[in-house]
Scaffold this motif. Structure first.
Motif, PDB file in Angstrom:
ATOM      1  N   HIS A  31       0.832  -1.195   0.000  1.00  0.00           N
ATOM      2  CA  HIS A  31       0.000   0.000   0.000  1.00  0.00           C
ATOM      3  C   HIS A  31       0.875   1.256   0.000  1.00  0.00           C
ATOM      4  N   LYS A  32       0.554   2.206  -0.859  1.00  0.00           N
ATOM      5  CA  LYS A  32       1.263   3.489  -0.965  1.00  0.00           C
ATOM      6  C   LYS A  32       2.703   3.339  -1.466  1.00  0.00           C
ATOM      7  N   ALA A  33       2.996   2.252  -2.127  1.00  0.00           N
ATOM      8  CA  ALA A  33       4.374   2.014  -2.581  1.00  0.00           C
ATOM      9  C   ALA A  33       4.875   3.102  -3.515  1.00  0.00           C
ATOM     10  N   PHE A  34       3.992   3.614  -4.402  1.00  0.00           N
ATOM     11  CA  PHE A  34       4.440   4.561  -5.429  1.00  0.00           C
ATOM     12  C   PHE A  34       4.255   6.021  -5.031  1.00  0.00           C
ATOM     13  N   GLY A  35       3.602   6.264  -3.912  1.00  0.00           N
ATOM     14  CA  GLY A  35       3.395   7.647  -3.481  1.00  0.00           C
ATOM     15  C   GLY A  35       2.656   8.452  -4.532  1.00  0.00           C
ATOM     16  N   ASP A  36       3.194   9.624  -4.889  1.00  0.00           N
ATOM     17  CA  ASP A  36       2.567  10.511  -5.873  1.00  0.00           C
ATOM     18  C   ASP A  36       3.089  10.311  -7.292  1.00  0.00           C
ATOM     19  N   ALA A  50      -1.732   0.443  -3.965  1.00  0.00           N
ATOM     20  CA  ALA A  50      -0.453   1.065  -4.317  1.00  0.00           C
ATOM     21  C   ALA A  50      -0.606   1.998  -5.506  1.00  0.00           C
ATOM     22  N   PHE A  51      -1.650   1.765  -6.319  1.00  0.00           N
ATOM     23  CA  PHE A  51      -1.848   2.545  -7.546  1.00  0.00           C
ATOM     24  C   PHE A  51      -2.852   3.681  -7.360  1.00  0.00           C
ATOM     25  N   ASP A  73      -5.856   6.324 -12.594  1.00  0.00           N
ATOM     26  CA  ASP A  73      -6.549   6.964 -13.710  1.00  0.00           C
ATOM     27  C   ASP A  73      -5.613   7.321 -14.861  1.00  0.00           C
ATOM     28  N   ASN A  74      -4.314   7.094 -14.661  1.00  0.00           N
ATOM     29  CA  ASN A  74      -3.330   7.341 -15.721  1.00  0.00           C
ATOM     30  C   ASN A  74      -2.951   6.079 -16.482  1.00  0.00           C
ATOM     31  N   VAL A  75      -3.102   4.934 -15.816  1.00  0.00           N
ATOM     32  CA  VAL A  75      -2.621   3.674 -16.392  1.00  0.00           C
ATOM     33  C   VAL A  75      -3.533   3.213 -17.519  1.00  0.00           C
ATOM     34  N   THR A  76      -2.948   3.024 -18.703  1.00  0.00           N
ATOM     35  CA  THR A  76      -3.700   2.523 -19.862  1.00  0.00           C
ATOM     36  C   THR A  76      -3.217   1.154 -20.320  1.00  0.00           C
ATOM     37  N   SER A  92      -9.796  -1.243 -10.377  1.00  0.00           N
ATOM     38  CA  SER A  92      -9.668   0.195 -10.122  1.00  0.00           C
ATOM     39  C   SER A  92      -9.134   0.970 -11.327  1.00  0.00           C
ATOM     40  N   PHE A  93      -8.645   0.252 -12.343  1.00  0.00           N
ATOM     41  CA  PHE A  93      -8.073   0.920 -13.518  1.00  0.00           C
ATOM     42  C   PHE A  93      -9.181   1.192 -14.541  1.00  0.00           C
TER      43      PHE A  93
END
Length: 202
Positions: free
Chosen positions: A38-43, A64-65, A70-73, A90-91
């Protein structure tokens, strides 16, 4: 030596300016990585996410995402024999998902299940090399509130004699095709087992 992905991204989040925290492509290829918590990638955000050659990865927390979902395609998963599953619900803007089944990985009834429907078409490419009867749970595809085109792929360079015969199980694919008229299944470069088990297609 154990890799702590949180430490790496903590450093990136602290040292990068806001406009520098977005990446086109992020690839994880590491033999020591065991989890993405959880929260691995931060911002930090990215558009394409790839797991390739991570033999000890056992767990991916979908939270983590939270900053980049909302950016991942595009997502690709290969050579992750210890990873049993990953959730993709969630994607909302995911357009392409490529999976090569190795080891424990499977699509479960929770993989795409979501209370938030999306109109974004997902092209789901499943490499049939390593594909087994337990690779997809019964409702994994039909529980997705989005249109999906499933591509059952086999490497073009492989000899046809080396292709494993595919069985299109009615309990998986019939409800998937029925739940959304936009859903499709396509078989590429590999033969389908033609017996009474596929009579539901006709």
């Amino acid at each position: 030596q154990f890799l702590n992905i949180e430490d790496i991204f903590y450093s990136l989040n602290r040292n990068l300016a806001p406009e520098e925290k977005h990446f086109k492509r992020f690839i994880i290829s590491n033999t020591q990585l065991e989890s993405i918590p959880h929260k691995a990638f931060g911002d930090v955000t990215f558009e394409r996410f790839e797991l390739d050659d991570t033999p000890n990865l056992k767990y991916v927390d979908d939270r983590a995402f939270s900053s980049t979902k909302d950016n991942v395609t595009s997502i690709m998963i290969r050579n992750t024999p210890q990873l049993a599953e990953m959730r993709f619900s969630s994607f909302q803007y995911l357009e392409q998902l490529q999976i090569k089944f190795t080891g424990k990985f499977r699509l479960t009834d929770e993989s795409f299940k979501s209370d938030l429907p999306t109109e974004t078409l997902l092209k789901l490419h499943l490499d049939t090399e390593g594909f087994t009867s337990s690779s997809i749970e019964t409702n994994a595809l039909s529980y997705a509130y989005r249109p999906i085109h499933v591509f059952l792929d086999h490497p073009e360079l492989s000899l046809k004699s080396q292709c494993k015969m595919l069985s299109l199980e009615e309990e998986i694919y019939a409800p998937f095709l029925a739940v959304n008229p936009e859903n499709r299944v396509r078989v590429n470069h590999c033969p389908v087992l033609c017996d009474c088990s596929i009579k539901w297609l006709f």
